[in-house]
Motif scaffolding. Structure first.
Motif, mmCIF file in Angstrom:
data_model
loop_
_atom_site.group_PDB
_atom_site.id
_atom_site.type_symbol
_atom_site.label_atom_id
_atom_site.label_comp_id
_atom_site.label_asym_id
_atom_site.label_seq_id
_atom_site.Cartn_x
_atom_site.Cartn_y
_atom_site.Cartn_z
ATOM 1 N N CYS A 48 0.843 -1.203 -0.047
ATOM 2 C CA CYS A 48 -0.020 0.219 -0.145
ATOM 3 C C CYS A 48 0.761 1.349 0.063
ATOM 4 O O CYS A 48 0.442 2.143 -0.742
ATOM 5 N N LEU A 51 2.328 1.684 -3.376
ATOM 6 C CA LEU A 51 1.302 2.405 -4.232
ATOM 7 C C LEU A 51 1.278 3.503 -4.043
ATOM 8 O O LEU A 51 1.280 4.424 -4.914
ATOM 9 N N PHE A 52 1.112 4.022 -2.519
ATOM 10 C CA PHE A 52 0.993 5.387 -2.404
ATOM 11 C C PHE A 52 2.240 6.492 -3.109
ATOM 12 O O PHE A 52 1.954 7.361 -3.796
ATOM 13 N N GLN A 61 -5.238 9.127 -5.079
ATOM 14 C CA GLN A 61 -4.692 8.915 -3.988
ATOM 15 C C GLN A 61 -5.901 8.502 -2.743
ATOM 16 O O GLN A 61 -5.765 7.854 -1.740
ATOM 17 N N VAL A 64 -6.438 5.008 -2.642
ATOM 18 C CA VAL A 64 -5.508 4.370 -1.883
ATOM 19 C C VAL A 64 -5.778 4.555 -0.416
ATOM 20 O O VAL A 64 -5.725 3.598 0.325
#
Length: 339
Positions: A48, A51-52, A61, A64
């Motif tokens: 995560c 990915l951010f 975002q 996310v």
């Protein structure tokens, strides 16, 4: 219902149930299950944040943030299991893993929360002893409503409508309460816990405000922490809210105290995962050390036994449980609405 002659009369009601549960092997540790679950949780957590960083300055975002809210809550479930020593038999490895996941991973004080949660287990839904039903912003009984003043009194009138919106503040409340607990010089492992907690927020806020412009960063925080608190609250609300609230006049044995104040949520495998298997709240309260994956197997044993001894056992669908909880909250504020 079984005839009286078929029920073993030796020992307490709980002791006889515990014998059945032990005979079924449901208190045995599940090391492979937890090794796999913790590995997956760690990889998804790190994924995560990767990915951010990869998404960067984008409105995506916010998606996310939603994903992270789910992951943080699932880590909270793991910390919960560690606190009950469902994963490791001894305290030291449980504490180490709990500190890493709780303080460093999601920003919740492990020692403070664990102490508070154990007090809840000892006296669930008890006005005087359960910190989860102490009157703060929400009040849980008509007596608490009558004695309330200020903001709690204002909210109590229509608290059923305020309940879910207020849950979006729950994560912030837990963060602040964790720091407040660690400011007490008498707190155990104070320096270690405070160091891990501060490190979490330095990295958390540092990453968010470095990668995102100020406005998007604030919105990310609102979505992530708001949904984190909402998800946590929605998994705990069905368990006891709307069930009998005990007072000092109530004298119940261990089994009845746990069963009569708890509610199970019926569902499928998705429900189990989504609620951290805490939907088997009755079994969990009777046997808090039982590994979470064994709770589903224990459920029919406990339900049958309660029927044998004539103890009410409540199991509902998820939406029904929310309806019962909200109805109770609305009823608690009835007298205030008439004034």
């Amino acid at each position: 219902m079984a005839s009286p002659g078929t029920i073993d009369t030796r020992g307490s009601d709980f002791a006889r149930l515990a014998h059945r549960i032990t005979e079924a092997g449901l208190l045995d540790r599940r090391p492979v299950y937890y090794a796999v679950r913790m590995t997956i949780a760690a990889l998804v957590y790190l994924g995560c944040w990767a990915l951010f960083a990869w998404v960067g300055d984008s409105w995506l975002q916010l998606l996310v943030a939603v994903l992270m809210a789910v992951v943080f809550t699932q880590l909270g479930f793991l910390a919960h299991d560690l606190g009950h020593r469902q994963v490791f038999r001894t305290r030291r490895p449980s504490d180490i893993a709990g500190l890493i996941i709780g303080n460093f991973g999601v920003g919740l004080g492990w020692g403070w929360w664990n102490t508070k949660h154990n007090r809840h287990h000892a006296n669930p839904n008890h006005e005087d002893h359960d910190p989860d039903v102490s009157p703060a912003v929400i009040v849980w009984s008509q007596e608490q409503a009558a004695n309330s003043n200020g903001l709690p009194r204002f909210i109590a009138k229509y608290q059923a409508f305020w309940f879910f919106p207020l849950l979006t503040l729950e994560a912030w409340h837990l963060h602040i309460a964790s720091f407040k607990a660690l400011l007490n010089p008498a707190a155990k492992r104070r320096r270690l816990e405070l160091t891990l907690l501060v490190t979490h927020f330095v990295l958390y806020f540092g990453l968010v405000f470095t990668i995102l412009p100020f406005g998007k960063a604030l919105l990310f925080l609102l979505v992530h922490q708001g949904l984190f608190g909402l998800y946590l609250g929605c998994t705990f609300a069905p368990n006891h809210k709307g069930m009998p609230v005990l007072t000092k006049e109530d004298k119940l044995d261990f089994l009845r105290k746990q069963v009569l104040t708890s509610r199970n949520v019926r569902g499928n495998l998705f429900t189990d995962v989504a609620l951290g298997q805490l939907n088997y709240q009755i079994e969990h309260h009777l046997f808090p050390h039982m590994p979470a994956p064994n709770l589903r197997r224990a459920q029919p044993i406990v339900e049958r036994y309660c029927a044998e001894i004539g103890v009410d056992y409540l199991q509902t669908r998820l939406l029904t449980s929310y309806g019962q909880a909200l109805s109770h909250l609305h009823e608690v504020g009835a007298n205030l609405r008439q004034r």
